[in-house]
Enzyme design. Structure first.
Site, mmCIF file in Angstrom:
data_model
loop_
_atom_site.group_PDB
_atom_site.id
_atom_site.type_symbol
_atom_site.label_atom_id
_atom_site.label_comp_id
_atom_site.label_asym_id
_atom_site.label_seq_id
_atom_site.Cartn_x
_atom_site.Cartn_y
_atom_site.Cartn_z
ATOM 1 N N TYR A 208 -1.855 0.480 10.251
ATOM 2 C CA TYR A 208 -1.955 -0.228 8.974
ATOM 3 C C TYR A 208 -0.734 0.085 8.113
ATOM 4 C CZ TYR A 208 -3.442 -1.238 4.202
ATOM 5 O OH TYR A 208 -3.492 -1.689 2.903
ATOM 6 N N SER B 180 0.841 -1.196 0.000
ATOM 7 C CA SER B 180 0.000 0.000 0.000
ATOM 8 C C SER B 180 0.875 1.244 0.000
ATOM 9 C CB SER B 180 -0.878 0.020 1.252
ATOM 10 O OG SER B 180 -1.573 1.249 1.363
#
Length: 187
Positions: free
Chosen positions: A152, A139
């Site tokens: 995250y 990501s």
């Protein structure tokens, strides 16, 4: 190509499996849920023909004992594996994770520790057959710290560092490691 996809029953993994089937690749699907795997395999046969799906196997990032058997099933069905793709993972916003330490621990474990351990199993398999491509979805949240996704993002940053090192270490042995870093997506 002969492609193994972990996470092929949902989101980006499912979209990638569809693209592979439509272009004529043989795909072996790995996922947590047998019903989802069966449904996804049937969808790919419609899109790519009977030979599009070489098979399916249960593989759950939260159960490391499923890694080697699933990869062995894929190798048996496909023969030579050209690429192993990992799109599976967990997401949570910072607020959600701060409110639930157990969820935070689960996310950090799945997105980093478990994914690294699966990649290690895939690395060994690919190198044992002379090489191949290991493609893992990370990501952009792992590239730069962002307030809404600190935890995250940390899990994805660690994963990106591991994949970068893996590529450097095994590139000359025939292993190509790719870390895909999508931006914000709706899956």
């Amino acid at each position: 190509m002969n492609v193994v996809i972990l996470g092929a029953t949902k989101g980006m993994g499912r979209a990638l499996a569809r693209l592979c089937a439509e272009r004529g690749d043989r795909v072996f699907l790995l996922g947590r849920d047998a019903t989802d795997l069966t449904r996804s395999a049937a969808d790919l046969v419609v899109r790519g023909g009977q030979g599009a799906v070489a098979g399916t196997a249960r593989c759950d990032l939260e159960q490391s004992d499923t890694f080697d058997p699933a990869l062995a099933d894929a190798q048996h069905a496909l023969g030579q594996i050209d690429a192993v793709v990992v799109t599976a993972g967990l997401f949570g916003t910072q607020e959600e994770l701060e409110a639930d330490p157990a969820r935070t621990e689960r996310l950090l474990h799945v997105n980093f520790v478990a994914t690294v351990m699966f990649c290690e199993a895939a690395r060994k398999l690919l190198l044992s057959q002379g090489g191949g491509t290991l493609c893992v979805f990370g990501s952009v949240a792992g590239d730069r710290a962002r307030k809404p996704v600190v935890l995250y993002g940390a899990s994805k940053a660690g994963l990106a560092a591991y994949l970068n090192g893996l590529d450097h270490r095994y590139y000359s042995s025939g292993l190509r490691v790719i870390c895909v870093r999508p931006g914000f997506v709706k899956t």
